[in-house]
Design a protein around this motif. Structure first.
Motif, mmCIF file in Angstrom:
data_model
loop_
_atom_site.group_PDB
_atom_site.id
_atom_site.type_symbol
_atom_site.label_atom_id
_atom_site.label_comp_id
_atom_site.label_asym_id
_atom_site.label_seq_id
_atom_site.Cartn_x
_atom_site.Cartn_y
_atom_site.Cartn_z
ATOM 1 N N PRO A 25 0.877 -1.183 0.000
ATOM 2 C CA PRO A 25 0.000 0.000 0.000
ATOM 3 C C PRO A 25 0.912 1.230 0.000
ATOM 4 C CG PRO A 25 -0.543 -1.475 1.832
ATOM 5 C CD PRO A 25 0.737 -1.963 1.240
ATOM 6 N N HIS A 34 6.376 2.935 11.299
ATOM 7 C CA HIS A 34 6.618 2.045 12.442
ATOM 8 C C HIS A 34 6.672 0.610 11.933
ATOM 9 C CE1 HIS A 34 2.345 0.988 12.418
ATOM 10 N NE2 HIS A 34 2.019 2.261 12.537
ATOM 11 N N TYR A 39 6.354 -4.177 8.375
ATOM 12 C CA TYR A 39 5.925 -5.568 8.200
ATOM 13 C C TYR A 39 5.524 -5.820 6.743
ATOM 14 C CZ TYR A 39 3.026 -9.749 9.104
ATOM 15 O OH TYR A 39 2.476 -11.002 9.097
ATOM 16 N N ASP A 65 0.834 8.280 0.314
ATOM 17 C CA ASP A 65 -0.527 8.690 -0.031
ATOM 18 C C ASP A 65 -0.730 10.053 0.625
ATOM 19 O OD1 ASP A 65 -3.220 8.817 -0.506
ATOM 20 O OD2 ASP A 65 -3.716 6.902 0.463
ATOM 21 N N TRP A 239 -9.192 7.747 -2.594
ATOM 22 C CA TRP A 239 -8.937 6.349 -2.977
ATOM 23 C C TRP A 239 -8.880 6.174 -4.495
ATOM 24 C CZ3 TRP A 239 -6.988 2.319 -0.452
ATOM 25 C CH2 TRP A 239 -6.950 2.380 0.944
ATOM 26 N N LEU A 243 -5.232 4.474 -5.310
ATOM 27 C CA LEU A 243 -5.125 3.150 -5.940
ATOM 28 C C LEU A 243 -4.406 3.234 -7.286
ATOM 29 C CD1 LEU A 243 -8.716 2.008 -4.973
ATOM 30 C CD2 LEU A 243 -6.645 0.780 -4.322
ATOM 31 N N TYR A 246 -0.575 2.428 -8.236
ATOM 32 C CA TYR A 246 -0.037 1.145 -8.667
ATOM 33 C C TYR A 246 0.242 1.149 -10.174
ATOM 34 C CZ TYR A 246 -1.818 -0.416 -4.116
ATOM 35 O OH TYR A 246 -2.075 -0.568 -2.782
ATOM 36 N N GLY A 269 -2.686 -4.704 4.060
ATOM 37 C CA GLY A 269 -3.197 -5.114 5.362
ATOM 38 C C GLY A 269 -4.693 -5.374 5.234
ATOM 39 N N GLU A 271 -7.329 -4.361 6.604
ATOM 40 C CA GLU A 271 -8.364 -3.334 6.762
ATOM 41 C C GLU A 271 -8.666 -2.596 5.462
ATOM 42 O OE1 GLU A 271 -5.287 -3.075 7.474
ATOM 43 O OE2 GLU A 271 -4.607 -1.080 6.916
ATOM 44 N N ILE A 272 -7.857 -2.817 4.423
ATOM 45 C CA ILE A 272 -8.123 -2.071 3.190
ATOM 46 C C ILE A 272 -8.466 -3.004 2.015
ATOM 47 C CG2 ILE A 272 -6.951 0.072 3.808
ATOM 48 C CD1 ILE A 272 -4.449 -0.883 2.421
ATOM 49 N N HIS A 298 -2.639 -9.380 4.537
ATOM 50 C CA HIS A 298 -2.090 -9.990 5.759
ATOM 51 C C HIS A 298 -2.813 -9.419 6.971
ATOM 52 C CE1 HIS A 298 0.031 -6.356 6.818
ATOM 53 N NE2 HIS A 298 0.580 -6.301 5.616
ATOM 54 N N GLY A 299 -2.509 -9.990 8.139
ATOM 55 C CA GLY A 299 -3.174 -9.556 9.373
ATOM 56 C C GLY A 299 -2.446 -8.390 10.020
ATOM 57 N N TRP A 300 -2.870 -8.079 11.218
ATOM 58 C CA TRP A 300 -2.272 -6.954 11.938
ATOM 59 C C TRP A 300 -1.189 -7.418 12.884
ATOM 60 C CZ3 TRP A 300 -7.636 -4.670 13.392
ATOM 61 C CH2 TRP A 300 -8.049 -3.825 12.367
ATOM 62 N N LEU A 301 -0.252 -6.541 13.055
ATOM 63 C CA LEU A 301 0.792 -6.760 14.030
ATOM 64 C C LEU A 301 0.318 -6.086 15.314
ATOM 65 C CD1 LEU A 301 3.477 -8.106 13.657
ATOM 66 C CD2 LEU A 301 4.486 -5.869 13.269
ATOM 67 N N MET A 308 -1.139 -1.845 17.360
ATOM 68 C CA MET A 308 -0.269 -0.688 17.539
ATOM 69 C C MET A 308 -0.986 0.560 17.080
ATOM 70 S SD MET A 308 3.440 -1.623 16.281
ATOM 71 C CE MET A 308 3.973 -3.248 16.705
HETATM 72 N N1 MSP Z 1 -3.003 5.091 2.293
HETATM 73 C C1 MSP Z 1 -3.772 3.938 2.540
HETATM 74 C C2 MSP Z 1 -3.451 2.854 1.537
HETATM 75 C C3 MSP Z 1 -3.628 3.248 0.104
HETATM 76 S S1 MSP Z 1 -3.103 1.984 -0.965
HETATM 77 C C4 MSP Z 1 -3.602 2.474 -2.461
HETATM 78 C C5 MSP Z 1 -3.453 3.412 3.941
HETATM 79 N N2 MSP Z 1 -2.307 3.839 4.467
HETATM 80 S S2 MSP Z 1 -1.724 3.446 5.941
HETATM 81 O O1 MSP Z 1 -0.587 4.288 6.195
HETATM 82 O O2 MSP Z 1 -2.775 3.472 6.898
HETATM 83 O O3 MSP Z 1 -1.117 2.056 5.752
HETATM 84 C C6 MSP Z 1 -1.851 0.956 5.827
HETATM 85 C C7 MSP Z 1 -0.974 -0.270 5.661
HETATM 86 O O4 MSP Z 1 0.151 -0.264 6.575
HETATM 87 C C8 MSP Z 1 -1.764 -1.485 6.061
HETATM 88 O O5 MSP Z 1 -2.597 -1.921 5.032
HETATM 89 C C9 MSP Z 1 -0.654 -2.438 6.381
HETATM 90 O O6 MSP Z 1 -0.120 -2.887 5.178
HETATM 91 C C10 MSP Z 1 0.361 -1.548 7.083
HETATM 92 N N3 MSP Z 1 0.165 -1.479 8.535
HETATM 93 C C11 MSP Z 1 0.039 -0.348 9.302
HETATM 94 N N4 MSP Z 1 -0.099 -0.715 10.617
HETATM 95 C C12 MSP Z 1 -0.062 -2.042 10.732
HETATM 96 C C13 MSP Z 1 -0.097 -2.962 11.801
HETATM 97 N N5 MSP Z 1 -0.183 -2.603 13.065
HETATM 98 N N6 MSP Z 1 -0.007 -4.278 11.473
HETATM 99 C C14 MSP Z 1 0.138 -4.709 10.178
HETATM 100 N N7 MSP Z 1 0.178 -3.878 9.162
HETATM 101 C C15 MSP Z 1 0.054 -2.548 9.398
HETATM 102 O O7 MSP Z 1 -4.244 2.643 4.451
#
Ligand code: MSP
Length: 663
Positions: A25, A34, A39, A65, A239, A243, A246, A269, A271-272, A298-301, A308
């Motif tokens: 993303p 962080h 991850y 973004d 969005w 998007l 890419y 991640g 959530e998106i 993938h899941g969340w850390l 976090m």
């Molecule tokens: N800007 C949008 C994405 C647009 S893609 C066209 C966004 N940004 S974000 O900064 O919130 O980043 C989200 C991504 O960061 C998650 O989808 C994941 O890949 C990663 N993560 C951020 N915090 C995370 C955790 N605590 N655990 C796992 N992944 C995490 O959404």
């Protein structure tokens, strides 16, 4: 042991050698990087290396973004232009990936000119094909998730994050998303691996089956965005803009005559998923452009079992870990400890534990033992031998199984398989006892065989691990006497017998020195505090709180206005996750009335349901009831939320009676 032996499986034919384009993303510029962000990017870097090992020309894109009302206001609060504000944070991300040694081929910013051009082109294509129309939008919008909230009323919280939505009344361009329900369902049906893992695919299918509404894709009340062609008042909805990165990141680029677009993989991640698996393919279908091949969520850390987030103050940054244990330790931990696709926990104790047991004692020990015996008994050169056939066979089986797991992004499984092979090898060395063979008359040939076996297995193991442990694998490879980069190794080289007899070893040095758990954790925590302070300074001191303390334009109210809000103390009787929602919990809260209140709150990211039972909370008791995901919510829990972070519930230090009013 690891299923069928398919040794030939890891030979890829020349015809398969082509491009492999993957993306992370693009990260929001309202928070500094962080390990949650790291991850995804580390996993993507690992996949890139694995694909290169398979012979593909793999290209990895990431970026930032940078548009949206959220950023516009945060910049304003700091007295900066949005561009000045995002320049700093975008650079932080770029540097973070450099510090971690990640191989990023393209870093795209949504503020680049090329990107704006591609977004506008995508829109034109949709417009030319009659897929957009102008309409009046009147409804609620969440500026934190950049999401329109269907069916919400003024004052309602965002059903995803629970933060207040804002009322938006404006002329918008709409995308005819409602016409894509069947086309999307057909896509998921025809390409069962379009969305992975399966659980996410099922969620998306269920969501789409409920029917889709047209989507507003432009805004007229903000300026910080990409202008809609020929429509000076409109900028694109973030969005639609984000998007398209890419595509813009590789606009017009070809490899071996093939366009880099479409992407072979979007790694994201969980959530998106909705934005990637529904909106994105629909936009591309509308524009008659090729679709990405796969979306993997993938899941969340979690940190000590909580997601976090800035507001909980439980964020861990990658640089301190890099400085104390090395980036490979972090990479190994994340990919071994967390089943890819599921949530997993990070803790410093577990990190150091894995480092010592698996890297220092496991792989590090095997390498130093093998290499020092070759120096001691064979003057630092590889002896001539075919090696032990039993170990050669076990290595082939493990290699095929590990490659198969890697190919399915089952990193944890692949690493477990490789560590079982390390254990087999350790046992083999102890059983053969080279130190005895060296003294035994006529033990020459057996000693040669033992040493060749250990060295050749170490070569294969190291090569297999290079995508996960790039820096350390390169060191062991050089110590084995190779002068070519380990990144040149291809899967066909993983067969037994490629280590040349007579090869002179390099100098031996420990790759994973044992870490003192207490000292290294103390050091990482100390550096963590320094890194936090550094990030704060770089971002402008109050960057994380200022916009939330007093959002621009918040009107003042009289005390009577405040007293209209009936805030009460309640105790949580039970709590459960709301099905098909990552963010919502359904709670029953006793506020001293005859019946407990049923309340739906967007706090699942931050709190496990069981941790809330018995906790005292503050609720807004006179909010008109409303339905969220079909459940009636009779009030709202009060929580503090920093921009970009997850909610933190209000709590009481002193004993307070249930039902007490907050005023
Ligand atoms: N800007 C949008 C994405 C647009 S893609 C066209 C966004 N940004 S974000 O900064 O919130 O980043 C989200 C991504 O960061 C998650 O989808 C994941 O890949 C990663 N993560 C951020 N915090 C995370 C955790 N605590 N655990 C796992 N992944 C995490 O959404």
């Amino acid at each position: 042991m690891w299923g069928r032996a398919v040794p030939c499986q890891y030979e890829y034919s020349a015809s398969e050698m082509s491009k492999y384009y993957l993306t992370t993303p693009i990260y929001y510029t309202n928070a500094a990087p962080h390990i949650g962000h790291a991850y995804t990017t580390i996993a993507a870097d690992t996949i890139r290396a694995l694909k290169r090992m398979q012979g593909y020309d793999a290209v990895l894109t990431t970026g930032t973004d940078e548009h949206g009302v959220n950023v516009e206001r945060a910049a304003q609060a700091q007295g900066k232009t949005p561009r000045e504000y995002t320049d700093v944070i975008s650079e932080e991300f770029r540097q973070q990936w450099q510090i971690l040694g990640l191989n990023i081929d393209r870093f795209e910013r949504t503020t680049s000119e090329r990107h704006a051009r591609v977004v506008q082109e995508l829109f034109r294509r949709c417009r030319d094909r009659g897929q957009v129309y102008k309409g009046q939008y009147s409804g609620q919008y969440c500026i934190f998730d950049n999401a329109y909230v269907n069916d919400a009323k003024p004052g309602d919280p965002c059903p995803d994050c629970g933060r207040p939505t804002e009322t938006v009344v404006e002329e918008n361009f709409y995308f005819k998303l409602s016409e894509y329900t069947d086309k999307l369902l057909k896509l998921y049906e025809d390409q069962p691996d379009f969305i992975q893992p399966e659980s996410r695919r099922n969620e998306v299918i269920a969501f789409v089956k409920e029917g889709l509404k047209d989507l507003s894709i432009s805004r007229t009340t903000i300026k910080w965005g990409i202008p809609v062609p020929d429509e000076p008042k409109h900028v694109f909805y973030v969005w639609f803009d984000a998007l398209t990165t890419y595509m813009s990141a590789v606009d017009g680029e070809k490899i071996h005559g093939d366009d880099l677009w479409p992407a072979d993989l979007h790694l994201i991640g969980k959530e998106i998923v909705r934005f990637h698996a529904i909106y994105w393919p629909a936009f591309l279908m509308a524009a008659d452009l090729p679709l990405p091949k796969r979306i993997f969520a993938h899941g969340w850390l979690l940190f000590e079992n909580d997601k976090m987030s800035k507001s909980r103050g439980n964020i861990v940054r990658a640089t301190p870990i890099h400085k104390v244990l090395g980036t490979d330790a972090l990479r190994y931990f994340l990919l071994r400890e967390v089943v890819f696709g599921q949530d997993g926990s990070f803790s410093f104790d577990a990190l150091v534990g894995r480092y010592n047991s698996d890297l220092a004692n496991g792989l590090g020990n095997l390498a130093s033992r093998t290499l020092s015996m070759l120096h001691q008994y064979r003057a630092g050169a590889v002896p001539a031998s075919d090696g032990a056939s039993r170990i050669a066979a076990a290595t082939a089986v493990a290699t095929a199984a590990a490659l198969e797991a890697f190919d399915k992004f089952e990193f944890s499984k692949a690493l477990e398989i490789i560590w079982s092979l390390i254990a087999i090898l350790d046992k083999y060395i102890v059983d053969q006892a080279p130190w005895k063979l060296a003294k035994m008359e006529g033990g020459e040939e057996r000693l040669n065989r033992t040493l060749y076996t250990a060295a050749e297995a170490l070569r294969i193991i190291t090569s297999l691990l290079a995508p996960v442990l790039p820096a350390s694998a390169a060191k062991i490879y050089a110590q084995l006497g190779f002068t070519t980069p380990i990144t040149d190794v291809r899967t066909k080289d993983l067969h037994w017998g490629h280590l040349p007899a007579g090869q002179v070893l390099g100098a031996v040095a420990p790759v994973f020195p044992r870490a003192d758990a207490k000292l290294s954790i103390e050091k990482m925590k100390e550096l963590e505090a320094e890194e936090y302070a550094r990030q704060q300074a770089v971002l402008g001191k109050n960057v994380e709180t200022k916009t939330e303390e007093k959002p621009a334009g918040t009107p003042q109210i009289a005390i009577d206005d405040f007293l209209k809000v009936d805030l009460r103390v309640g105790v949580v009787l039970d709590a459960a996750n709301v099905p098909k929602s990552d963010k919502l919990l359904h709670l029953h809260i006793d506020i001293g009335e005859e019946k407990p209140r049923s309340i739906v709150a967007g706090i699942a990211e931050a709190y496990k349901p069981e941790a809330l039972v018995g906790r005292k909370v503050a609720i807004v008791a006179n909010l008109a009831p409303r339905k969220l995901r079909g459940i009636e919510s009779q009030g709202m829990i009060v929580a503090a939320s920093l921009e970009g972070g997850s909610p933190s519930l209000v709590s009481f230090l002193e004993e307070v009676p249930i039902g007490a009013r907050l005023k």
